[in-house]
Each structure stands twice: as C-alpha cells, then as structure tokens.
Design a protein around this motif. Structure first.
Motif, PDB file in Angstrom:
ATOM      1  N   ARG A 206       0.640  -1.153  -0.061  1.00  0.00           N
ATOM      2  CA  ARG A 206      -0.062   0.257  -0.139  1.00  0.00           C
ATOM      3  C   ARG A 206       0.843   1.285   0.121  1.00  0.00           C
ATOM      4  O   ARG A 206       0.494   2.334  -0.381  1.00  0.00           O
ATOM      5  CB  ARG A 206      -1.103  -0.043   1.240  1.00  0.00           C
ATOM      6  CG  ARG A 206      -2.134  -1.208   1.208  1.00  0.00           C
ATOM      7  CD  ARG A 206      -2.972  -0.754   0.173  1.00  0.00           C
ATOM      8  NE  ARG A 206      -4.090  -0.101   0.497  1.00  0.00           N
ATOM      9  CZ  ARG A 206      -5.082   0.022  -0.566  1.00  0.00           C
ATOM     10  NH1 ARG A 206      -5.100  -0.646  -1.667  1.00  0.00           N
ATOM     11  NH2 ARG A 206      -5.785   1.180  -0.259  1.00  0.00           N
TER      12      ARG A 206
ATOM     13  N   CYS B 217       1.471   2.958  -3.527  1.00  0.00           N
ATOM     14  CA  CYS B 217       0.210   3.444  -4.409  1.00  0.00           C
ATOM     15  C   CYS B 217       0.534   4.750  -4.962  1.00  0.00           C
ATOM     16  O   CYS B 217       0.392   5.367  -6.120  1.00  0.00           O
ATOM     17  CB  CYS B 217      -1.075   3.505  -3.482  1.00  0.00           C
ATOM     18  SG  CYS B 217      -1.180   4.768  -1.955  1.00  0.00           S
TER      19      CYS B 217
ATOM     20  N   TYR C 263      -8.093  -1.596 -11.636  1.00  0.00           N
ATOM     21  CA  TYR C 263      -7.350  -0.959 -10.315  1.00  0.00           C
ATOM     22  C   TYR C 263      -7.967   0.248  -9.758  1.00  0.00           C
ATOM     23  O   TYR C 263      -7.275   0.924  -9.423  1.00  0.00           O
ATOM     24  CB  TYR C 263      -5.912  -0.930 -10.806  1.00  0.00           C
ATOM     25  CG  TYR C 263      -5.111  -2.146 -11.044  1.00  0.00           C
ATOM     26  CD1 TYR C 263      -4.820  -2.811 -10.055  1.00  0.00           C
ATOM     27  CD2 TYR C 263      -4.681  -2.472 -12.232  1.00  0.00           C
ATOM     28  CE1 TYR C 263      -4.265  -4.072 -10.051  1.00  0.00           C
ATOM     29  CE2 TYR C 263      -3.746  -3.743 -12.417  1.00  0.00           C
ATOM     30  CZ  TYR C 263      -3.820  -4.409 -11.458  1.00  0.00           C
ATOM     31  OH  TYR C 263      -2.971  -5.555 -11.492  1.00  0.00           O
ATOM     32  N   LYS C 264      -9.224   0.315 -10.154  1.00  0.00           N
ATOM     33  CA  LYS C 264     -10.181   1.568  -9.691  1.00  0.00           C
ATOM     34  C   LYS C 264      -9.785   1.811  -8.354  1.00  0.00           C
ATOM     35  O   LYS C 264      -9.720   3.090  -7.996  1.00  0.00           O
ATOM     36  CB  LYS C 264     -11.434   1.503 -10.267  1.00  0.00           C
ATOM     37  CG  LYS C 264     -12.435   2.686  -9.906  1.00  0.00           C
ATOM     38  CD  LYS C 264     -13.735   2.445 -10.432  1.00  0.00           C
ATOM     39  CE  LYS C 264     -14.612   3.649 -10.049  1.00  0.00           C
ATOM     40  NZ  LYS C 264     -16.120   3.570 -10.452  1.00  0.00           N
ATOM     41  N   ASP C 265      -9.959   0.903  -7.624  1.00  0.00           N
ATOM     42  CA  ASP C 265      -9.880   1.034  -6.003  1.00  0.00           C
ATOM     43  C   ASP C 265      -8.953   1.720  -5.691  1.00  0.00           C
ATOM     44  O   ASP C 265      -8.755   2.682  -4.889  1.00  0.00           O
ATOM     45  CB  ASP C 265     -10.436  -0.203  -5.196  1.00  0.00           C
ATOM     46  CG  ASP C 265     -10.159   0.022  -3.891  1.00  0.00           C
ATOM     47  OD1 ASP C 265     -11.071   0.696  -3.333  1.00  0.00           O
ATOM     48  OD2 ASP C 265      -9.409  -0.617  -3.145  1.00  0.00           O
TER      49      ASP C 265
ATOM     50  N   GLU D  88      -8.315   5.453  -6.827  1.00  0.00           N
ATOM     51  CA  GLU D  88      -9.140   6.277  -6.190  1.00  0.00           C
ATOM     52  C   GLU D  88      -9.297   6.291  -4.717  1.00  0.00           C
ATOM     53  O   GLU D  88      -9.360   7.381  -4.296  1.00  0.00           O
ATOM     54  CB  GLU D  88     -10.471   5.987  -6.645  1.00  0.00           C
ATOM     55  CG  GLU D  88     -10.888   6.397  -8.248  1.00  0.00           C
ATOM     56  CD  GLU D  88     -12.232   6.022  -8.600  1.00  0.00           C
ATOM     57  OE1 GLU D  88     -13.252   5.829  -7.709  1.00  0.00           O
ATOM     58  OE2 GLU D  88     -12.617   6.359  -9.976  1.00  0.00           O
ATOM     59  N   ASN D  89      -8.792   5.205  -3.975  1.00  0.00           N
ATOM     60  CA  ASN D  89      -8.850   5.181  -2.648  1.00  0.00           C
ATOM     61  C   ASN D  89      -7.718   4.801  -1.938  1.00  0.00           C
ATOM     62  O   ASN D  89      -7.778   4.559  -0.808  1.00  0.00           O
ATOM     63  CB  ASN D  89      -9.910   4.141  -2.304  1.00  0.00           C
ATOM     64  CG  ASN D  89     -11.239   4.377  -2.741  1.00  0.00           C
ATOM     65  OD1 ASN D  89     -11.647   5.464  -2.919  1.00  0.00           O
ATOM     66  ND2 ASN D  89     -11.907   3.347  -3.326  1.00  0.00           N
ATOM     67  N   CYS D  90      -6.501   4.536  -2.621  1.00  0.00           N
ATOM     68  CA  CYS D  90      -5.303   4.491  -1.961  1.00  0.00           C
ATOM     69  C   CYS D  90      -4.541   5.890  -1.675  1.00  0.00           C
ATOM     70  O   CYS D  90      -3.834   6.427  -2.679  1.00  0.00           O
ATOM     71  CB  CYS D  90      -4.298   3.486  -2.509  1.00  0.00           C
ATOM     72  SG  CYS D  90      -3.090   2.902  -1.792  1.00  0.00           S
TER      73      CYS D  90
END
Length: 263
Positions: free
Chosen positions: A109, A112, A237-239, A242-244
C-alpha cells in the motif's frame, strides 16, 4: 523512488520492528537451516555453534554474486548443494515476502503513490492523443531498486500464492510463484507500454496496454492475456487509483502497539 522511507507506518512497524520478521527468524532456527549449518560446519571443520544462518547466507551470496557478475565459480560455492541453495533461496524469499511483498498490507500500500503516478502519465498520454496533440512525454524513465519494484508488483497482485510463505511450509512452497530472484533479479525493470490502435473496432479498444517485467510480457490478472485495453486495466485497479492515499495509508496507529496485527 524510495517512497517506503517516507511511510511512517512501514518504517516503524516493519522496517524497524524485529517482530515483523518473526517468520524469517523462525526459519533461520528451523530444521532446514540447521541441516545446512551442520553441513557447512563439517566442510569447514568448525563447531556448528560457531556458525549461524547469517554467516552461511553471506557465503552463499558471495558465491552467487561472483557467479552472476564475473562468471567465476567462487570457492564458497563448493560448500553448497542444489538443495542447500533452495533452502537459502527460500530464506531470502521469506525476507522479501514479509518486508516488501504480501506479508503485510502496508508493504504494498505504501507504493500506491508510485502506482498512481504511472497512471497519471498514461492518462495524460491518452488525453493528448485524443485531442490530436503531440505526446509531451513519449518516454518516461524512473530509476529505483528492487525495493521499489517488489511492493508495486504486490500492489498489483502479481506472483501471489494461495498461502503465505511461512517458516513451517518450506516443502509446501516448492512450486511457489513468489521467487524474488526471478521477479527482481539484477537490473530488474518494469515497462508499461501504451498503444494507440488506429483501426480499433470500438473506442475502448483504441488504447491498449502491455506490461513487461525484465523484458518478458506479464499476463494481466483480470484477463489472463498479455495485452489489455487501457479502459479495462484502469477499471480493474479503480479502487487503488481512487482510494489508496499515501498519507492516510502511512499514518501510524494512534494506539501504540507492538503486535504485527496492525499491519
């Protein structure tokens, strides 16, 4: 490119936390390494108590470095059989797995920020192409280390085994995917290639992507193919895109804990 150095959670709970490497420590003290230690000690006419896993690993790495770089068979190589080499390879893989790979979520993570940067460049190239502008950056080169690539590949899900690498499942992991020597060898490199297909049947197929690891095409996880439409890859790999968030991911827990469960 050393994003992990600026990730407080990774530094405190993995990099500087001996407990995070408990599987590595356990394997060093396990039966497989004990057998290698006894064999090396016997060959050197030394009491086995005078050797440890770290010293034996240094000898093995000296052998491998000279063979790989100079194409010279070091005298240290005579100490090790093929089975010994497999045990020492697993020891190194354990370290990479728990420190740079799938062992703890923060390992991957923390990358990212690099992953998102790559896609920002790809997005810009697509945008410029669609507006018939010259591509402002047709080639982007970023230089790092194995420690840069391994977390990024883990973030994307490559080379992930069904079961984690542990000190007590050496035999079970004989055919593992996670082999750091093959994933990030000397001069390891990862290339994203964006293609513009003039004769695509649909707009989604107009832009396609290929990834090459060490000059070999990677098979995408979402399609089992070596080429993907850019739209499908981005959606898969949208998550992460957008969210990492690096700052949030790398914040230390407010409660001071020593257990590795936080990872």
């Amino acid at each position: 490119m050393r994003f992990f150095d600026y990730c407080a959670k990774f530094v405190a709970l993995v990099e500087e936390n001996d407990a995070a490497m408990c599987q590595v420590t356990a394997f060093k003290e396990g039966p497989e390494m004990r057998k290698v230690l006894e064999k090396v000690a016997s060959a050197l006419c030394l009491p086995v108590e005078e050797l440890n896993a770290d010293l034996v690993q240094v000898a093995f790495l000296t052998c491998s470095y000279e063979l790989a770089i100079k194409n010279v068979t070091s005298p240290w190589c005579s100490l090790f059989s093929e089975e010994d080499a497999k045990v020492l390879e697993y020891l190194n893989d354990l370290k990479q797995y728990w420190k740079r790979g799938y062992g703890y979520d923060i390992n991957s993570r923390s990358s990212c920020i690099l992953f998102q940067d790559i896609f920002e460049h790809l997005d810009e190239a697509v945008k410029e192409s669609k507006s018939s502008k010259p591509i402002s950056s047709p080639l982007i080169v970023q230089v790092g280390h194995a420690e840069t690539l391994q977390p990024l590949l883990a973030l994307m899900g490559f080379f992930k085994d069904d079961e984690p690498l542990k000190a007590n499942n050496y035999i079970k992991q004989t055919h593992r995917k996670f082999r750091s020597g093959r994933i990030v060898p000397y001069a390891a490199n990862l290339v994203f290639v964006l293609y513009h297909c003039d004769h695509a049947k649909t707009s989604d197929e107009e832009y396609q992507v290929q990834m090459l690891l060490n000059e070999q095409p990677l098979v995408f996880l979402h399609s089992n193919e070596t080429v993907s439409t850019y739209a499908d890859l981005r959606d898969y790999y949208k998550d992460i895109l957008e969210n990492c968030h690096f700052k949030e991911e790398c914040e230390l827990p407010k409660i001071n804990v020593t257990a590795v469960d936080e990872l």
